[in-house]
Design a protein around this motif. Structure first.
Motif, short mmCIF file in Angstrom:
data_model
loop_
_atom_site.label_atom_id
_atom_site.label_comp_id
_atom_site.label_asym_id
_atom_site.label_seq_id
_atom_site.Cartn_x
_atom_site.Cartn_y
_atom_site.Cartn_z
N GLU A 150 48.67 -51.13 -51.97
CA GLU A 150 49.13 -52.58 -51.94
C GLU A 150 50.32 -52.96 -52.52
O GLU A 150 51.27 -53.54 -51.84
N LYS A 168 50.60 -48.57 -46.37
CA LYS A 168 49.57 -48.61 -45.63
C LYS A 168 49.01 -47.16 -45.25
O LYS A 168 49.93 -46.19 -45.45
N ARG A 175 44.60 -44.11 -48.17
CA ARG A 175 44.24 -44.85 -49.47
C ARG A 175 42.94 -44.56 -50.03
O ARG A 175 41.91 -44.76 -49.19
N GLU A 197 38.57 -51.94 -41.92
CA GLU A 197 40.22 -52.16 -41.27
C GLU A 197 40.27 -51.64 -40.03
O GLU A 197 39.63 -50.73 -39.40
#
Lengths: 713, 479, 178, 237
Positions: A612, A617, A637, A712
């Motif tokens: 972040e 991303k 991530r 997400e």
């Protein structure tokens, strides 16, 4: 009139429909007739429609698990674990289970050939084995000190033969290298045991009976030494111990599968494992009322806390847990060793076991016989230096893919240019084989004889046997046979008729060595050896290390440098693809990585807050740059990694090795340093890298739903 | 035959009072022969544009529908965008859509006939054609979506060498049977009222048309006995087909409702689907009527503002009913308290594809409610055309929400998945729309699109009577 | 009535249509016929003679008794007897040729099931089913002939008749399909 | 001849032992001829795993830990996939008490897959051809599925049938643990145990009575034959 015609047309249509239906559904078996060719001599043990099992040894990694290969009508179907085998007890990992995709791989080298290093001026052409033997023979006639053998971690019998051959020729002994051994930190372990216990040996940790286990770096559930052994032990530690459920505490900068299964994962700063081990050792000695050995006084708990980023209270708590446990065990390997402080870590952790008195005890540390051990990276870099200097005229390569596995910074590729003759025995067209002058393909593992005798996962003395389970598919030949024939052709014959004869002579001492079967002579022994898939003693038993001589200091400690702004510690680790040789098995590619569920590609793990911060991303392609090079990978991530660390799995990024491996992901060896630790193992940990977004996106093929797991969209 | 005269106010709403009743088709009679001529002209006149459309649509059907389908059969279902866990996608969405469209015909011609809604008369045929062709297009999808369509006949119950029958517990078998029944009965129901008109056409044509109509008219002469039997048959069918119609869409809804899928497992699904079907069907009727009115000769005589007005009112009612069931769906889920179903409904409104959900609500609720209360809008054909097209977009979105968007987020979040339609399935869907239009285009030149005898019958029954100083519309009860 | 003949009643169209239908129909018929004739065998093996001489089925197809496949005899088995038999015939010449070249005889099995049918001889032999029950009167055949209509209903019919009490198990899909 | 006893096959997954290593997937795929589909298709959610390990995360860094849960067909006693299949391709075996996937009967409506709350079913979107000579390792005991067919974990029914035939041929009862599906046989952590739940003494029955037992989505009433044993403590699930 017209009505009649309509009716007749209707009937015609119906008939046509019926006929068409009959054709399309297929009424009879005509299309199904196939020719079958029965055996000319039906083997007694082989029955069409019934499976025949052959015991052999898995060669997908050096652990040497026993396998049973189910064959039918001359085809290897499935691979199962050998229930009697001391290493794996009938269990198997994904790599072993998919080995038949190596055997039947369509991209195999199908016969001896002149490769010509891929230069357009010397196009590849096929050779006969007679020519091949001649080439090898004349190569062996070069000045002995200018001949070099670079061998892989498997198989042991080839290493033994090449050792004898080089001795007979007066050439330097063969080097054994493999990325797996290097990333395991095997040389460091050997050096540490040599220093502490006077015997260089790979330790065997009795995890199954341990009650509190501290693991430093070793991802023993997926990659380290003998994953199947340790996974079985892990299961028994959790639920198989009638006394209590074992507890596992893992120190790792990045959560590996082992740390993921631990009760407590301690995200330790990379390179500070030695500090923590020393501090814990001092505290444990105090808690146990022992005098604190000199070596453990080097680091205080507070300093360790400062260096490692672990709160002192937590370290204290861990020390108490460990010191007061009934059967404590400390385990070390992998990323805790492949770093500048690795040798100190290894000694400190092994000595920690001595402090809690578990050497040779149930749930403690044992030593496995260490024969045919891998060479340290320093030895390989020495070879590279000699190659570079033009001191090597012939390089034989078998079982290892140095162009892929070695850190590019070592300069192997450039050094290879300076070697006039390179002969590869690879069964697959890997990177190194394509840069060789000749490829004289060995049989694939399931077509070969052989043995493995250094089994780091066996709880007893054991040799594991290999035998062909199918007739060789292609015009390949056992490298041992090629070398024996070549030696004979140049009049330096070794006293062995062929590969089988060589193996039989090597296992002669086992005839009456107290195995679970004995035989009066070699042929009977041989049949048992093949039937059981090896030889081992009926009862478990490994030598206990003698109580260690603790030096005043385990060595100098360099605190890990804090990464500069924008720099991250770079880690690499092995998952089910191993050293990259598994990348051409499509099912291993398709298998989801245990922690990330990603398939078929390389990713770089970045902590979500770091990502972040960097504005990255998932699936963004980033450029990872170290002083030694740069690679590109998609971002994953990963919530279980230190924010100052990034990690790339090893094994992808092939430029050769067939349709399923090529052009897929990136190879972290391209950006790793050639630095070594005092024991000679690579010192990868502590390397820092920068991340640069490329602005591209490359979605990773993950099995998990990002939406469902991470919330997400 | 009872003749009753009603006060003006009950026949027409107060707002209509100032209007000249002669604007209504029923009070604007023309001579029978002229009307017949008008219909024949409309049926036999083709333009270059018409043929261009026919050829274009035929090509689309051939390439987009049969070409893409054939390719998919040979290659595999993977050409469609479906994936684990969204195993049903556009095919089933469009299937439900077409079955929904097909409800219009039956609704208009059977229910309105049973309820003696007189405004139905000129467009019963047009909507029945929609039923049949909608079913024809929709019934393709259960075949298209099969992984192995070449063994589709295993779903048919017939004695065979395998000793196997279909599984009568499976809603797909119910579906198969219901759709077959509906297709059969709606085709008969389309055909029955067509007979007198075919006979009319037979008497006014030569050549192949004459032969065709002669065959199809079954020797209709128009005797009293024939009329009597026809009326009886139509009445029986009108009553019989209504439960079939309700059952079909209920069963289509059971395809989903009997599943254990969260968001599908709801008892409200039967009526919810029927209301949705009628809403989309009636909307489609309006759209089609607009097209017919503006492209075919003399259709502005038969299809008038009053029809758009009446259908607009119906639409408003059904839109409200649909909204009520939509709300009920949430109510039931909330009351049921199942976590997975609750999460699904939340995700519809907040998930990555929430725009579909909002599109559905805007088109199905917001737009009709804001516009259809207005008489002027209801009486503006082009406005009605746009509104009804939007309603059908909304209904398509509703089915899309119910099928792929619900399947993608079931009970195991690890395996959630997002479905994206792919060219092959989009092409097949477009192909079935083309198929529907093509069939309609061809039918418009093959059979009388307006049931002349029904209009004439209605005009005979409707008269203006002078009561005092005012002219009062009156209706004669015919049966 | 003076009606113009529609195009589909014109002679050419009708002849063309008839031809197309004829081809389709003929193709179907010949397809069905071809599917029913036995395939050509490398040696016209006379089962009749061997059975008449007292050879048991399981002598040449021994695995039927203990395995899923009955198996085809290798040339060593044939030659075991025919080495001794002096009688000359063209078929025996062929056999001798295969033996000489040490080549397997490329038999074409006729009693076959599709891949998704997992048939096992052993339980059937164990249950005492005679070979002829399924393979037909082999003792009267020269080359083995495919038996018609060996379909699922035929399997189930026999299972039901022979083992009515065990029919739940014997009609389980997993008995044959997995 | 020993009388046939219908079995009620069951599987126990000890999550305290399971490490999430995915060896089960490899073993299953090689035994059952499960095709690999390649990167793009996996990315689109079309991988054909008959068993997969669901990996969720618990907690926040640094106390974050993954939880591993291998999920395969639960062989429900009351299976939602069965009533919805129009052609009995998804059918309950009375003899083995498992849910069969009869490939040759499947017409490919995929309703069973929609209706499976465990997402245990996968579909053959295409014909997945293996290049020569890779077809040589295909297991002849398992039908190779063509395009348009549903498939799923069968508890390695081919091994069950073979094992029973073998026991019957030898005139004896099946021994506990004699039949093992490929995943159970391979599992390095011995987290998977397979056996007959109708025999109260079998190892699987004993484990299935453990206090740590639970079933997936128990509230749906599907009566799964797969029992999960919870990981102990707040970690290591």
């Amino acid at each position: 009139m017209s009505e009649k015609i309509t009716r007749r047309d209707f009937l015609k249509l119906t008939a046509m429909g019926a006929a068409a239906t009959a054709v399309m559904t297929g009424c009879g078996p005509m299309s199904r007739y196939v020719v079958r060719r029965p055996y000319t001599q039906m083997p007694e043990y082989n029955q069409t429609g019934e499976s025949t099992y052959y015991a052999s040894t898995c060669r997908e990694c050096p652990a040497g698990c026993g396998i049973l290969v189910r064959t039918r009508e001359g085809r290897a179907l499935t691979i199962e674990g050998n229930p009697n085998h001391p290493v794996n007890r009938g269990r198997l990992c994904a790599r072993g289970l998919t080995a038949q995709q190596g055997l039947y791989n369509p991209d195999r080298v199908r016969g001896p050939r002149f490769q010509g290093r891929g230069k357009p001026t010397s196009p590849p052409r096929d050779l006969t084995w007679e020519e091949a033997v001649q080439v090898v023979g004349s190569a062996l006639q070069k000045p002995p000190e200018r001949i070099a053998f670079l061998l892989g971690l498997v198989p042991d019998h080839l290493f033994d033969l090449v050792s004898e051959l080089t001795q007979a020729l007066g050439a330097p002994p063969p080097l054994r290298y493999g990325a797996l051994a290097a990333l395991d930190g095997r040389t460091t372990l050997l050096e540490a045991t040599r220093r502490l216990f006077d015997t260089p040996a790979l330790p065997y940790f009795d995890l199954a009976q341990a009650e509190v286990t501290l693991a430093f770096g070793a991802d023993f559930l997926q990659a380290w030494l003998s994953p199947v052994t340790y996974t079985r032990a892990y299961g028994n530690m959790r639920q198989g111990n009638p006394r209590r459920r074992g507890e596992l505490i893992v120190f790792e900068p990045r959560q590996s599968l082992t740390a993921g299964n631990a009760d407590r994962w301690v995200p330790i700063a990379p390179g500070s494992e030695a500090h923590v081990a020393l501090a814990l050792g001092g505290r444990v000695a105090e808690l146990r009322g022992l005098p604190v050995p000199e070596a453990f006084r080097a680091v205080s708990l507070e300093e360790a806390a400062r260096v490692s980023g672990i709160p002192a209270a937590q370290l204290e708590d861990l020390a108490v847990t460990f010191a007061t446990a009934e059967r404590p065990l400390a385990l070390v390997g992998g990323s805790a060793l492949t770093q500048p402080n690795g040798l100190v870590t290894a000694q400190a952790v092994l000595a920690l076991n001595a402090l809690v008195n578990n050497l040779g005890q149930p749930g403690g540390v044992f030593l496995t016989p260490a024969e045919a051990t891998p060479a340290p990276l320093t030895a390989v870099s020495d070879l590279v230096r000699r190659m570079q200097a033009g001191e090597i005229e012939v390089l034989f390569i078998h079982g290892v893919n140095p162009l892929f596995e070695l850190p590019a910074a070592l300069g192997f590729a450039a050094a290879l240019e300076n070697v006039p003759l390179v002969i590869s025995f690879a069964p697959f067209p890997d990177e190194t084989a394509l840069q060789s002058d000749y490829i004289f393909p060995d049989h694939s593992a399931l077509e070969s004889f052989g043995y493995q005798r250094s089994l780091a996962g066996a709880d007893r003395p054991a040799w594991s046997a290999s035998q062909p389970v199918v007739v060789p598919l292609y015009n390949t030949r056992a490298t041992v046979d090629v070398l024996l024939a070549a030696a004979q052709a140049i009049g330096r014959a070794l006293p062995y008729r062929d590969e089988v004869d060589f193996i039989q002579q090597k296992i002669l001492p086992l005839l009456n060595a107290g195995g679970f079967y004995t035989a009066p002579e070699i042929l009977t022994f041989w049949s048992r050896w093949l039937q059981y898939g090896g030889w081992w003693t009926p009862a478990a038993g490994l030598p206990a290390p003698r109580s260690p001589r603790l030096p005043a200091s385990f060595g100098t400690l360099t605190p890990p440098p804090a990464p500069a702004e924008g720099q991250f510690y770079l880690l690499t680790y092995t998952n089910h693809l191993g050293d990259g040789s598994g990348a051409n098995r499509p099912w291993l590619q398709e298998l989801p990585d245990a922690m990330t569920t990603v398939t078929w590609n390389t990713w770089v793990e970045i902590h979500p807050t770091t990502a972040e911060h960097l504005g990255l991303k998932d699936d963004d392609v980033v450029r990872i740059t170290t002083p030694y090079g740069a690679v590109e990978a998609s971002v994953y991530r990963y919530p279980a990694i230190r924010p100052d660390t990034i990690a790339i799995p090893f094994g992808q990024g092939h430029t050769a090795l067939g349709r399923w491996a090529e052009g897929r992901g990136c190879n972290p060896a391209q950006i790793l340093p050639a630095a070594t630790n005092p024991a000679g193992d690579p010192a990868f940990i502590g390397t820092t890298a920068t991340l640069m977004p490329t602005g591209r996106r490359r979605p990773l093929a993950r099995v998990e739903s990002k939406d469902g797991v991470y919330g997400e969209h | 035959m009872a003749v009753e005269s009603k006060p003006l106010e009950t026949v027409l709403p107060a707002a209509h009072v100032e209007e000249d009743p002669r604007e209504h088709l029923m009070f604007d009679p023309r001579p029978r022969e002229e009307m017949n001529r008008m219909i024949m002209e409309a049926m036999t006149t083709t333009s270059r544009r018409y043929w261009a459309w026919v050829i274009g649509l035929a090509l689309v059907v051939l390439i987009c529908l049969f070409g893409a389908w054939g390719n998919m059969i040979l290659t595999g279902m993977g050409l469609a965008g479906i994936r684990r866990p969204v195993f049903w996608g556009l095919f089933i969405v469009t299937f439900v859509f077409w079955i929904g469209i097909s409800h219009a015909g039956t609704f208009v011609s059977a229910i309105l006939r049973v309820f003696k809604a007189e405004f139905r008369r000129p467009f019963t045929r047009a909507s029945e054609l929609m039923t049949t062709f909608g079913l024809a297009a929709g019934a393709l999808f259960p075949l298209i979506h099969l992984g192995r369509v070449w063994v589709f006949y295993w779903m048919i119950p017939y004695p065979n060498a395998r000793w196997l029958w279909p599984n009568f517990r499976s809603p797909l078998v119910w579906d198969f049977l219901a759709i077959t029944t509906y297709l059969l009965s709606s085709t008969i129901y389309l055909y029955l009222p067509l007979v007198p008109d075919l006979a009319m056409a037979r008497d006014r044509t030569t050549g192949w048309r004459h032969t065709l109509y002669r065959l199809l008219a079954l020797g209709w002469r128009g005797t009293e006995a024939e009329w009597h039997r026809l009326r009886r048959a139509i009445t029986i069918f009108a009553f019989a087909i209504i439960p079939v119609m309700f059952s079909v869409h209920t069963i289509v809804s059971w395809d989903f409702a009997v599943g254990v899928v969260a968001g599908w497992h709801s008892t409200i699904f039967g009526p919810y689907f029927i209301i949705g079907a009628i809403l989309s069907g009636v909307a489609a009727v309006v759209s089609i009527l607009f097209v017919l009115r503006s492209t075919m000769q003399h259709m502005d005589y038969f299809i008038r503002k009053e029809h758009f007005d009446a259908l607009g009112k119906l639409l408003l009612v059904f839109s409200m009913a649909w909204a009520y069931f939509f709300f009920n769906d949430y109510l039931l889920t909330w009351y049921g308290g199942e976590e997975a179903a609750r999460r699904i409904l939340t995700l519809h409104a907040t998930g990555p594809a929430a725009w579909v959900w909002y599109l559905m609500l805007i088109c199905n609720v917001l737009i009709p409610w804001l516009t259809l209360w207005n008489r002027t809008i209801r009486r503006t054909p082009w406005a009605m055309f746009i509104i009804t097209l939007l309603i059908n977009v909304g209904m398509y979105a509703e089915r899309y929400t119910i099928i792929p968007l619900t399947l993608g987020h079931q009970r195991m979040p690890f395996d959630w998945g997002v479905y994206t339609p792919r060219p092959t399935e989009i092409s097949i869907v477009i192909g079935t729309f083309a198929l529907f239009l093509l069939l309609y285009l061809l039918a418009s030149r093959l059979i009388p699109l307006v049931p002349v005898w029904e209009v004439q019958e209605g005009q005979m029954a409707h008269t203006l009577r002078r009561v005092g100083k005012a002219e009062v519309p009156s209706v004669t009860e015919l049966e | 009535m003076q009606v113009k003949k529609p195009w589909w009643q014109s002679g050419g169209v009708r002849i063309a249509l008839a031809l197309v239908l004829l081809i389709l129909f003929g193709g179907a018929v010949s397809g069905i016929y071809l599917s029913q004739i036995p395939p050509e065998q490398p040696i016209a093996f006379p089962h009749k003679t061997h059975v008449a001489l007292g050879a048991q089925c399981t002598y040449c197809h021994p695995a039927a008794a203990w395995g899923p496949n009955a198996g085809l005899p290798g040339i060593s088995k044939c030659w075991g007897c025919h080495q001794q038999v002096q009688k000359k015939s063209p078929e025996l010449e062929k056999l001798a040729g295969y033996v000489q070249r040490n080549e397997p005889i490329p038999w074409v099995p006729v009693a076959i099931q599709p891949d998704f049918v997992k048939f096992n001889h052993q339980p059937h032999v164990q249950a005492g089913i005679a070979c002829e029950t399924c393979h037909g009167p082999v003792s009267q055949m020269t080359v083995a002939l495919p038996q018609p209509r060996q379909n699922m209903g035929w399997c189930l019919d026999c299972h039901q008749r022979m083992r009515p009490n065990d029919f739940v198990r014997l009609s389980d899909c997993a008995t044959c399909h997995y | 001849m020993a009388e046939e006893r219908p079995a009620k096959w069951g599987l126990v997954v000890d999550l305290d032992r399971c490490t999430g290593c995915n060896a089960c997937i490899a073993a299953c795929s090689m035994e059952n001829n499960v095709p690999f589909v390649g990167e793009d298709e996996v990315a689109y959610g079309r991988a054909l795993y008959w068993i997969r390990t669901q990996r969720y995360w618990e907690g926040e860094y640094p106390a974050v830990t993954p939880t591993f849960q291998p999920v395969m067909c639960q062989q429900c006693g009351n299976a939602p996939c069965e009533p919805v299949c129009p052609v009995y391709a998804s059918v309950h075996s009375e003899e083995e008490q498992i849910n069969l996937a009869v490939y040759n009967r499947c017409v490919g409506t995929r309703y069973c897959a929609n209706n499976c709350p465990y997402f245990a079913r996968v579909f053959n979107w295409f014909d997945y051809e293996l290049p020569e000579p890779m077809r040589s390792y295909l297991n002849p005991d398992v039908t190779v599925r063509r395009r348009g067919v549903m498939e799923k974990c069968t508890f390695c029914v081919q091994r069950i049938v073979r094992g029973r035939q073998k026991a019957r041929a030898e005139g004896r009862e099946l021994r506990d643990g004699e039949i093992q599906p490929a995943c159970v046989q391979a599992c390095p952590a011995e987290a998977l145990v397979f056996g007959d739940l109708s025999d109260p003494e079998s190892r699987v029955s004993q484990l299935a009575r453990s206090q740590r037992r639970y079933h997936l989505l128990e509230e749906l009433g599907t009566l799964p034959r797969v029992t999960y044993l919870k990981g102990v403590g707040n970690h290591g699930g």
